[in-house]
Design a protein around this motif. Structure first.
Motif, PDB file in Angstrom:
ATOM      1  N   ALA A 140      -5.889 -14.766  -1.603  1.00 14.94           N
ATOM      2  CA  ALA A 140      -6.176 -16.204  -1.705  1.00 14.94           C
ATOM      3  C   ALA A 140      -5.730 -16.760  -3.050  1.00 14.94           C
ATOM      4  O   ALA A 140      -5.042 -17.789  -3.111  1.00 14.94           O
ATOM      5  N   LEU A 141      -6.109 -16.095  -4.151  1.00 16.15           N
ATOM      6  CA  LEU A 141      -5.779 -16.596  -5.485  1.00 16.15           C
ATOM      7  C   LEU A 141      -4.281 -16.585  -5.753  1.00 16.15           C
ATOM      8  O   LEU A 141      -3.754 -17.482  -6.421  1.00 16.15           O
ATOM      9  N   SER A 142      -3.579 -15.586  -5.246  1.00 24.07           N
ATOM     10  CA  SER A 142      -2.141 -15.473  -5.508  1.00 24.07           C
ATOM     11  C   SER A 142      -1.345 -16.537  -4.773  1.00 24.07           C
ATOM     12  O   SER A 142      -0.273 -16.962  -5.239  1.00 24.07           O
ATOM     13  N   ALA A 143      -1.830 -16.957  -3.614  1.00 20.78           N
ATOM     14  CA  ALA A 143      -1.188 -18.025  -2.826  1.00 20.78           C
ATOM     15  C   ALA A 143       0.290 -17.741  -2.569  1.00 20.78           C
ATOM     16  O   ALA A 143       1.127 -18.641  -2.611  1.00 20.78           O
ATOM     17  N   LEU A 144       0.608 -16.481  -2.280  1.00 23.25           N
ATOM     18  CA  LEU A 144       1.995 -16.094  -2.014  1.00 23.25           C
ATOM     19  C   LEU A 144       2.274 -15.915  -0.528  1.00 23.25           C
ATOM     20  O   LEU A 144       3.435 -15.910  -0.118  1.00 23.25           O
ATOM     21  N   VAL A 145       1.252 -15.737   0.279  1.00 25.02           N
ATOM     22  CA  VAL A 145       1.435 -15.477   1.705  1.00 25.02           C
ATOM     23  C   VAL A 145       1.422 -16.799   2.472  1.00 25.02           C
ATOM     24  O   VAL A 145       0.470 -17.575   2.384  1.00 25.02           O
ATOM     25  N   ASP A 146       2.470 -17.048   3.196  1.00 23.83           N
ATOM     26  CA  ASP A 146       2.555 -18.235   4.056  1.00 23.83           C
ATOM     27  C   ASP A 146       3.586 -17.931   5.129  1.00 23.83           C
ATOM     28  O   ASP A 146       4.748 -18.300   5.033  1.00 23.83           O
ATOM     29  N   VAL A 147       3.153 -17.215   6.148  1.00 21.85           N
ATOM     30  CA  VAL A 147       4.093 -16.752   7.161  1.00 21.85           C
ATOM     31  C   VAL A 147       3.349 -16.535   8.469  1.00 21.85           C
ATOM     32  O   VAL A 147       2.184 -16.125   8.478  1.00 21.85           O
ATOM     33  N   GLY A 148       4.003 -16.831   9.542  1.00 18.16           N
ATOM     34  CA  GLY A 148       3.435 -16.536  10.851  1.00 18.16           C
ATOM     35  C   GLY A 148       2.096 -17.208  11.059  1.00 18.16           C
ATOM     36  O   GLY A 148       1.979 -18.437  11.090  1.00 18.16           O
ATOM     37  N   TYR A 149       1.052 -16.398  11.153  1.00 13.82           N
ATOM     38  CA  TYR A 149      -0.265 -16.893  11.525  1.00 13.82           C
ATOM     39  C   TYR A 149      -1.249 -16.917  10.360  1.00 13.82           C
ATOM     40  O   TYR A 149      -2.428 -17.184  10.564  1.00 13.82           O
ATOM     41  N   VAL A 150      -0.785 -16.618   9.139  1.00 16.86           N
ATOM     42  CA  VAL A 150      -1.688 -16.550   7.987  1.00 16.86           C
ATOM     43  C   VAL A 150      -1.101 -17.314   6.803  1.00 16.86           C
ATOM     44  O   VAL A 150       0.121 -17.382   6.627  1.00 16.86           O
ATOM     45  N   LYS A 151      -2.010 -17.880   5.981  1.00 17.48           N
ATOM     46  CA  LYS A 151      -1.577 -18.612   4.801  1.00 17.48           C
ATOM     47  C   LYS A 151      -2.649 -18.508   3.724  1.00 17.48           C
ATOM     48  O   LYS A 151      -3.838 -18.689   3.984  1.00 17.48           O
ATOM     49  N   ALA A 152      -2.206 -18.207   2.488  1.00 14.18           N
ATOM     50  CA  ALA A 152      -3.101 -18.196   1.331  1.00 14.18           C
ATOM     51  C   ALA A 152      -2.950 -19.516   0.589  1.00 14.18           C
ATOM     52  O   ALA A 152      -1.822 -19.958   0.326  1.00 14.18           O
ATOM     53  N   THR A 153      -4.065 -20.138   0.234  1.00 17.27           N
ATOM     54  CA  THR A 153      -4.019 -21.501  -0.301  1.00 17.27           C
ATOM     55  C   THR A 153      -4.291 -21.604  -1.797  1.00 17.27           C
ATOM     56  O   THR A 153      -4.168 -22.675  -2.376  1.00 17.27           O
ATOM     57  N   GLY A 154      -4.709 -20.503  -2.434  1.00 17.40           N
ATOM     58  CA  GLY A 154      -5.131 -20.567  -3.826  1.00 17.40           C
ATOM     59  C   GLY A 154      -6.639 -20.501  -3.972  1.00 17.40           C
ATOM     60  O   GLY A 154      -7.157 -20.111  -5.008  1.00 17.40           O
ATOM     61  N   SER A 192      -8.473 -20.004  -0.634  1.00 21.79           N
ATOM     62  CA  SER A 192      -8.912 -19.520   0.673  1.00 21.79           C
ATOM     63  C   SER A 192      -7.754 -18.817   1.368  1.00 21.79           C
ATOM     64  O   SER A 192      -6.615 -18.821   0.885  1.00 21.79           O
ATOM     65  N   VAL A 193      -8.071 -18.224   2.516  1.00 19.80           N
ATOM     66  CA  VAL A 193      -7.049 -17.643   3.393  1.00 19.80           C
ATOM     67  C   VAL A 193      -7.250 -18.244   4.779  1.00 19.80           C
ATOM     68  O   VAL A 193      -8.346 -18.163   5.350  1.00 19.80           O
ATOM     69  N   GLN A 194      -6.201 -18.866   5.299  1.00 19.87           N
ATOM     70  CA  GLN A 194      -6.265 -19.473   6.625  1.00 19.87           C
ATOM     71  C   GLN A 194      -5.697 -18.504   7.662  1.00 19.87           C
ATOM     72  O   GLN A 194      -4.667 -17.865   7.438  1.00 19.87           O
ATOM     73  N   ILE A 195      -6.388 -18.410   8.786  1.00 18.93           N
ATOM     74  CA  ILE A 195      -6.011 -17.487   9.860  1.00 18.93           C
ATOM     75  C   ILE A 195      -5.942 -18.288  11.155  1.00 18.93           C
ATOM     76  O   ILE A 195      -6.945 -18.878  11.583  1.00 18.93           O
TER      77      ILE A 195
END
Length: 598
Positions: free
Chosen positions: A399-413, A415-418
């Motif tokens: 969540a803090l790294s906010a590097l994942v944003d692909v497919g069905y998941v996203k990190a926002t800084g 939170s993590v959205q699923i």
């Protein structure tokens, strides 16, 4: 095996009015974990805790001299629960040492296998082991007033999971009789089958190798995996809101319950799920491919991200002894003085560690455990990082790294959205894990485990789609050949189910000269280190309030057990077997004895 509880009647109270109580071994886990406490019943507080383990095994000793190519098969046997995590991490370390990059399809298959393992293990631990701590039978024996309130409390998300009240959820968690308890056992079968489709056998994979996998990838293989995965996705649409209702209720029903298991937020995550578009396993590129992982590595201190650089993480690892049964290695050989980038490597780093067992009588004021004390050195302090049971650290770092944003998941800084797609009986569902304001406590470790099950499922959907792209394009190669060097070093980083996992290997003359696996249990279950710093179990338990309604003569220690089990303890990875000087057993067979009768 049952837990022995030493009560005040057995031990008496000390002059300060504290009562010694011990749970040894802790039940519902594998291994010989003992928790020894001093409790102030007048103040309703645990004032002291020691985490002990009484068995020694010597993987770091008998790995020496072995063929490096056997490392993953041998280290898989460290644990009969997360053996595949060890095999995967060992293959990562070997890939680095051999300079081999697996084909993309091979890495997507490894990711699919590991995702299935997370789903399998978290499901069975959460619902069939941890869930028992919150079931109707347990709560009725420890907090009958809380159960009475649960009977009157409507579940906020009843429309999503089908249980009208919180007490209905608790009844569903009753072992063997609860309907949700039984349903979770069935789900565990789907996830184990998913793993076997990708890696041949659970829990010691038969098709996983350095350089890739031996799995024959076909559209039918992916279809078989996806059919089970979609059932699991549908299951998660019920599980997440159900657990949210249950855990939120405990905060509401017991004011101050957020202090149970609370410790300073010191979380470590080594990252998981490689991106084959970026990862080449070269140490010189480890910063880049580490940050490309679908679970972002990171060290979180007081809720803030200190680093997500795997090179920094690697160089900061220190192995301290303190209260563990080992002699130091100050005067022994340094295997690695500098990493491949030229950075100095500390004597207390796993590449340079020596294992010198020194068995002795347990003394809680001195030496009392076979578990060493891993720490992460930030340049000033040796931090007693924990894994948050695995998922809490993973989600927090991602969540803090906010590097994942692909497919069905996203990190926002924050939170993590699923995002879970439409399934047979349920519409699409969006979930969001948010960094908990309560910090790192027992409830939030357990809550994160539920959300990470959904996260792993969502990631698996993406991995399967990417694997199908490769298969349909005719790029079906899953393994790359390699040569074992005469001299080399390697390190593998991933997340075992319970948290951080690293394997460090040194090769000389084509054989293993030094090998040290560090799974999550040594990070969580360690004793006081050479600076006197308690290990995470110890730190989380001591100082926590007691809310159990029983008097001290009938005290069960439910909040202590909930805290320890929130870390998902699994002792085989942290302890070892010691044979002393060894024994030779001669077996004499009668000449007429049949082979089958031996």
């Amino acid at each position: 095996m049952t837990t022995t509880v030493r009560t005040p009647a057995d031990l008496g109270a000390d002059p300060e009015g504290l009562v010694d109580m011990a749970w040894d071994p802790i039940t519902r886990i594998v291994g010989s974990l003992g928790i020894y406490t001093k409790i102030d019943f007048k103040q309703r507080e645990v004032v002291e805790c020691h985490s002990t383990s009484s068995i020694f095994r010597g993987y770091s000793i008998f790995m020496k001299g072995k063929d490096p190519r056997d490392a993953h098969f041998i280290t898989s046997r460290i644990c009969g629960i997360c053996g595949d995590n060890h095999a995967t991490c060992s293959c990562y370390a070997q890939n680095m040492a051999y300079g081999v990059k697996p084909p993309k399809l091979g890495e997507w298959i490894v990711n699919l296998g590991e995702a299935a393992e997370y789903m399998f293990d978290h499901n069975i631990f959460q619902e069939n082991l941890v869930g028992v701590d919150y079931c109707e039978k347990m709560v009725s024996e420890t907090n009958p007033g809380v159960l009475a309130q649960a009977e009157r409390t409507e579940a906020a998300h009843a429309d999503a999971h089908g249980y009208r009240t919180i007490a209905d959820i608790m009844r569903a968690l009753n072992p063997f009789t609860g309907d949700f308890y039984r349903e979770a056992l069935q789900v565990s079968r789907w996830t184990r089958e998913m793993f076997c489709l990708m890696e041949g056998r659970h829990v010691h994979p038969s098709t996983l190798y350095p350089g890739g996998v031996g799995t024959v990838a076909t559209i039918q293989l992916m279809t078989d995996y996806m059919s089970r995965l979609m059932r699991y996705v549908e299951f998660m649409k019920k599980v997440v809101p159900m657990h949210d209702d249950l855990f939120d209720f405990f905060y509401e029903a017991i004011p101050g319950y957020d202090k149970v298991g609370l410790r300073r937020t010191l979380l470590g995550c080594w990252g998981s799920f490689q991106d084959p578009e970026v990862c080449n396993f070269a140490y010189r590129d480890m910063t880049e491919w580490g940050r490309a992982m679908f679970v972002t590595p990171g060290v979180v201190v007081d809720g803030k991200l200190v680093t997500n650089d795997l090179v920094d993480i690697n160089l900061g690892i220190r192995i301290l002894l303190g209260s563990s049964y080992y002699d130091d290695w100050d005067d022994q050989e340094m295997f690695v003085r500098n990493d491949p980038l030229g950075n100095p490597v500390d004597r207390r780093h796993p590449w340079n560690q020596h294992t010198n067992p020194h068995p002795q009588k347990r003394d809680l004021d001195d030496k009392y455990s076979w578990v060493m004390s891993p720490r992460w050195f930030d340049g000033t302090d040796h931090l007693a990082l924990d894994t948050g049971g695995g998922p809490l650290a993973r989600l927090w770092s991602t969540a803090l790294s906010a590097l994942v944003d692909v497919g069905y998941v996203k990190a926002t800084g924050h939170s993590v959205q699923i995002n879970l797609p439409k399934t047979a009986l349920k519409p699409p569902v969006s979930l969001e894990w948010r960094i908990p304001p309560q910090g790192s406590n027992t409830i939030e470790r357990n809550r994160a485990r539920t959300y990470f099950q959904a996260y792993a499922a969502a990631c698996a959907l993406h991995f399967a789609e990417q694997a199908l792209i490769e298969i349909r394009a005719g790029r079906t190669k899953t393994w790359e050949s390699f040569e074992v060097p005469d001299e080399g070093i390697g390190c593998g980083f991933t997340e075992a189910v319970r948290g951080v996992l690293s394997h460090h290997m040194v090769i000389r003359d084509g054989k293993i000269a030094n090998y040290h696996p560090y799974p999550p249990t040594p990070w969580n279950a360690n004793p006081r280190d050479s600076y006197g710093t308690p290990g995470p179990y110890e730190d989380a338990v001591q100082g926590q309030p007691i809310f159990e309604e029983n008097d001290r003569e009938h005290f069960k220690g439910i909040d202590i057990m909930r805290t320890v089990r929130s870390f998902d303890p699994c002792l085989p990875c942290g302890v070892h077997m010691y044979l002393g000087g060894g024994k030779t057993l001669n077996t004499v067979h009668s000449p007429t004895q049949s082979v089958g009768a031996q």
